[in-house]
Write a protein that holds these residues in place. Structure first.
Motif, short mmCIF file in Angstrom:
data_model
loop_
_atom_site.label_atom_id
_atom_site.label_comp_id
_atom_site.label_asym_id
_atom_site.label_seq_id
_atom_site.Cartn_x
_atom_site.Cartn_y
_atom_site.Cartn_z
N MET A 1 0.84 -1.18 0.00
CA MET A 1 0.00 0.00 0.00
C MET A 1 0.90 1.25 0.00
O MET A 1 1.79 1.38 0.83
CB MET A 1 -0.86 0.00 1.26
CG MET A 1 -1.99 0.97 1.21
SD MET A 1 -3.20 0.62 2.51
CE MET A 1 -2.84 1.94 3.61
N LYS A 2 0.65 2.13 -0.96
CA LYS A 2 1.52 3.30 -1.05
C LYS A 2 1.09 4.37 -0.04
O LYS A 2 -0.09 4.44 0.35
CB LYS A 2 1.53 3.85 -2.47
CG LYS A 2 0.31 4.60 -2.88
CD LYS A 2 0.49 5.13 -4.30
CE LYS A 2 -0.52 6.21 -4.58
NZ LYS A 2 -0.42 6.76 -5.90
N PRO A 3 2.01 5.20 0.41
CA PRO A 3 1.68 6.21 1.41
C PRO A 3 0.72 7.28 0.86
O PRO A 3 0.74 7.59 -0.32
CB PRO A 3 3.04 6.82 1.76
CG PRO A 3 3.95 6.45 0.67
CD PRO A 3 3.42 5.20 0.04
N VAL A 4 -0.11 7.80 1.76
CA VAL A 4 -1.09 8.81 1.39
C VAL A 4 -0.50 10.19 1.68
O VAL A 4 0.13 10.39 2.71
CB VAL A 4 -2.40 8.60 2.18
CG1 VAL A 4 -3.44 9.62 1.81
CG2 VAL A 4 -2.93 7.19 1.95
N SER A 5 -0.73 11.11 0.78
CA SER A 5 -0.16 12.44 0.96
C SER A 5 -0.85 13.18 2.11
O SER A 5 -1.98 12.88 2.48
CB SER A 5 -0.28 13.25 -0.33
OG SER A 5 -1.61 13.61 -0.56
N ARG A 6 -0.14 14.16 2.63
CA ARG A 6 -0.67 14.97 3.74
C ARG A 6 -1.92 15.72 3.31
O ARG A 6 -2.87 15.87 4.07
CB ARG A 6 0.43 15.93 4.17
CG ARG A 6 0.02 16.92 5.19
CD ARG A 6 0.02 16.30 6.54
NE ARG A 6 -0.33 17.32 7.54
CZ ARG A 6 -0.62 17.03 8.76
NH1 ARG A 6 -0.62 15.79 9.16
NH2 ARG A 6 -0.93 17.99 9.60
N ARG A 7 -1.93 16.21 2.09
CA ARG A 7 -3.09 16.96 1.57
C ARG A 7 -4.33 16.06 1.49
O ARG A 7 -5.43 16.49 1.84
CB ARG A 7 -2.73 17.51 0.19
CG ARG A 7 -3.72 18.45 -0.36
CD ARG A 7 -3.20 19.06 -1.63
NE ARG A 7 -4.19 19.90 -2.24
CZ ARG A 7 -4.03 20.50 -3.40
NH1 ARG A 7 -2.91 20.33 -4.07
NH2 ARG A 7 -4.97 21.25 -3.90
N THR A 8 -4.15 14.83 1.07
CA THR A 8 -5.27 13.89 1.00
C THR A 8 -5.80 13.57 2.39
O THR A 8 -7.01 13.51 2.61
CB THR A 8 -4.84 12.60 0.29
OG1 THR A 8 -4.31 12.92 -0.99
CG2 THR A 8 -6.00 11.65 0.11
N LEU A 9 -4.90 13.38 3.34
CA LEU A 9 -5.32 13.11 4.72
C LEU A 9 -6.09 14.29 5.30
O LEU A 9 -7.11 14.11 5.96
CB LEU A 9 -4.11 12.81 5.59
CG LEU A 9 -3.59 11.38 5.57
CD1 LEU A 9 -2.37 11.25 6.46
CD2 LEU A 9 -4.66 10.40 5.99
N ASP A 10 -5.60 15.51 5.04
CA ASP A 10 -6.31 16.70 5.52
C ASP A 10 -7.71 16.77 4.93
O ASP A 10 -8.67 17.12 5.61
CB ASP A 10 -5.53 17.97 5.16
CG ASP A 10 -4.31 18.16 6.02
OD1 ASP A 10 -4.22 17.48 7.07
OD2 ASP A 10 -3.45 18.98 5.65
N TRP A 11 -7.84 16.44 3.65
CA TRP A 11 -9.15 16.47 2.99
C TRP A 11 -10.09 15.42 3.59
O TRP A 11 -11.24 15.71 3.87
CB TRP A 11 -8.96 16.23 1.49
CG TRP A 11 -10.22 16.38 0.71
CD1 TRP A 11 -10.77 17.52 0.25
CD2 TRP A 11 -11.11 15.32 0.31
NE1 TRP A 11 -11.93 17.25 -0.42
CE2 TRP A 11 -12.17 15.92 -0.39
CE3 TRP A 11 -11.10 13.93 0.49
CZ2 TRP A 11 -13.21 15.16 -0.92
CZ3 TRP A 11 -12.15 13.19 -0.05
CH2 TRP A 11 -13.18 13.81 -0.73
#
Length: 52
Positions: A1-11
């Motif tokens: 599983m690839k890491p999720v970006s900070r922007r996606t997590l914030d959203w």
């Protein structure tokens, strides 16, 4: 599983928080409506509140 970006997590967190707030406000509005109808039916037992 690839890491999720900070922007996606914030959203995702923003959408989750918004849904929780909207659900809680919906519950508050529903509960106050039920309480108001119950109070009105106690004060005016001869009136049918569903007909209006």
């Amino acid at each position: 599983m690839k890491p999720v970006s900070r922007r996606t997590l914030d959203w995702i967190y923003s959408v989750l928080l918004l849904s929780i707030v909207l659900l809680s406000w919906g519950y508050v509005i529903y509960a106050s409506t039920v309480a108001a109808r119950r109070q009105l039916s106690k004060e005016f037992p001869d009136r049918n509140l569903g007909d209006e």
